[in-house]
Design an enzyme around this catalytic site. Structure first.
Site, short mmCIF file in Angstrom:
data_model
loop_
_atom_site.label_atom_id
_atom_site.label_comp_id
_atom_site.label_asym_id
_atom_site.label_seq_id
_atom_site.Cartn_x
_atom_site.Cartn_y
_atom_site.Cartn_z
CE LYS A 137 6.96 6.37 11.58
NZ LYS A 137 7.55 6.05 10.27
CG HIS B 217 -1.88 1.15 1.24
ND1 HIS B 217 -3.12 1.06 0.64
CD2 HIS B 217 -1.77 2.40 1.72
CE1 HIS B 217 -3.74 2.21 0.79
NE2 HIS B 217 -2.95 3.04 1.44
CE1 TYR C 122 -3.44 9.14 9.19
CE2 TYR C 122 -2.63 9.34 6.94
CZ TYR C 122 -2.57 8.74 8.19
OH TYR C 122 -1.64 7.77 8.43
N PRO D 113 -0.38 6.11 18.07
CG PRO D 113 -2.65 5.57 18.12
CD PRO D 113 -1.55 6.16 18.97
#
Length: 403
Positions: free
Chosen positions: A309, A83, A213, A305
């Site tokens: 990572k 992705h 987002y 989050p």
């Protein structure tokens, strides 16, 4: 000295005792086992829970390389999906970043963490690895001596003890590893970002072909595909809110508003099968060892989050520690262990910096009303730069997929 009840119970031993059977603990266990190092994994939960607990699913290129070079990537190669696109939605419109053509031109690999853990567990057990499920580590004693002791409670509630040359705490922020550190042994740098998310797992196909987002006046919303049938959503909520603060219909309606469904297309709805409240906090411990007790993954550093990572840092740290422990136990070279903390902290702080940048990009700064307009202006400027500046896009791409 008063005799402890643990002095009267049977003991077992291993060169390395690993606390926790998440990605860090199982990668470490597999690598030590393959190097001929005697180790055991102690896990508080039951086997089925370990195999099925849903967590993150975005693996960085470096994480994939760690798994590949150690022969732990069979399931990943068969079922993982590359992705490389994320989409930002704001009141000013939307834009997409194809980050596989930016920065170092590398994609993420989408592979649910429960599948990765199931693969690692199968590899470990098939190779003859020892693991005790439903065994709660209570404390690590004598970590500054040559043979630390791990006191545990087994599945029947009986006390027991393990002796080891080294203990690897891969058991998270609230585990026995961190909890056993004496006052002053390490420094803890902590930051509460003042933001909470309602984390959701929905039995619904992805509604867009990118990580989404959404930056909205009513709060952040996020969309992350997990599979063709499962999608992860995040919905910013009031700090202190419970998982039942929203009805299922209210959740979908609010996601639709914040993600601009009326403008960009409807969300594909489905049953919400999991809820959790995530308070965005960060911390880093320095150093990542106390004597012969080493901290790995969330036990070493908690990262929000916002930039995916956590699991990636855990796998990277596990490989670094595995190589160092192998050098010490198989070859008598302890210098790599001396540098373990320094090497991992360099990666951790860089990941923390980018995670903090993402939090400010998506949420602004929870601050006094007096400075809120100024902080909102900065956030708009960050988004505008990300939309229009190739240099900013390359920086984003490099850090987004990097650890």
């Amino acid at each position: 000295m008063t005799e402890s009840r643990y002095d009267r119970v049977a003991q077992d031993s291993a060169d390395v005792v690993i606390l926790g059977a998440g990605p860090a603990g199982l990668v470490l266990g597999n690598l030590l086992l393959r190097a001929g190092i005697d180790c055991v994994v102690l896990e508080r939960a039951g086997r089925e829970h370990v195999r099925t607990r849903a967590r993150a699913g975005f693996l960085a290129p470096n994480t994939v390389r760690v798994l590949e070079r150690n022969g732990l990537d069979e399931g990943l190669r068969r079922r993982g999906q590359q992705h490389g696109v994320c989409e930002f939605r704001t009141e000013d419109g939307r834009f997409r970043l194809d980050y596989t053509n930016l920065g170092r031109r590398e994609p993420h690999t989408v592979y649910p963490q429960q599948d990765l853990v199931a693969d690692l567990l199968a590899d470990y057990l098939d190779a003859g690895g020892r693991i005790d499920f439903e065994t709660e580590a209570l404390a690590v004693r004598d970590a500054d001596g040559p043979t630390p002791a791990v006191t545990v409670r087994d599945r029947d509630g009986r006390p027991a003890r393990w002796r080891a040359r080294y203990v690897a705490a891969c058991d998270g922020r609230h585990g026995a590893g961190r909890g056993s550190l004496p006052p002053g042994a390490v420094r803890c740098h902590h930051r509460d970002h003042g933001v909470s998310w309602l984390g959701l797992l929905a039995e619904a196909p992805p509604s867009l072909d990118a990580v989404g987002y959404a930056v909205h006046p009513r709060g952040f919303a996020g969309h992350m595909a997990r599979s063709r049938e499962i999608t992860r959503y995040y919905l910013q909520c009031e700090p202190g809110a419970g998982t039942d603060a929203w009805s299922e219909d209210a959740i979908w309606d609010e996601l639709a508003v914040r993600m601009g469904a009326a403008r960009y297309g409807p969300l594909l709805r489905g049953r919400i099968v999991q809820r959790s409240v995530v308070r965005l906090e960060s911390d880093v411990l320095e150093p990542l060892r106390h004597g012969n007790l080493f901290l790995v993954g969330d036990a070493a550093a908690l990262i929000s989050p916002s930039a995916a990572k956590g699991a990636n840092l855990a796998v990277l740290g596990a490989e670094v520690l595995a190589l160092a422990l192998t050098d010490a136990l198989a070859h008598g070279r302890t210098e790599p262990l001396e540098h373990y903390s320094q090497r991992c902290l360099a990666h951790i702080w860089r990941a923390q910096e980018f995670s903090h940048w993402m939090i400010r990009l998506l949420h602004g700064t929870p601050d006094s009303e007096e400075s809120a307009p100024f902080q909102e202006g900065l956030r708009r400027a960050r988004i505008a730069a990300l939309r229009t500046s190739r240099a900013q896009q390359d920086w984003f791409a490099e850090n987004y997929v990097g650890v």
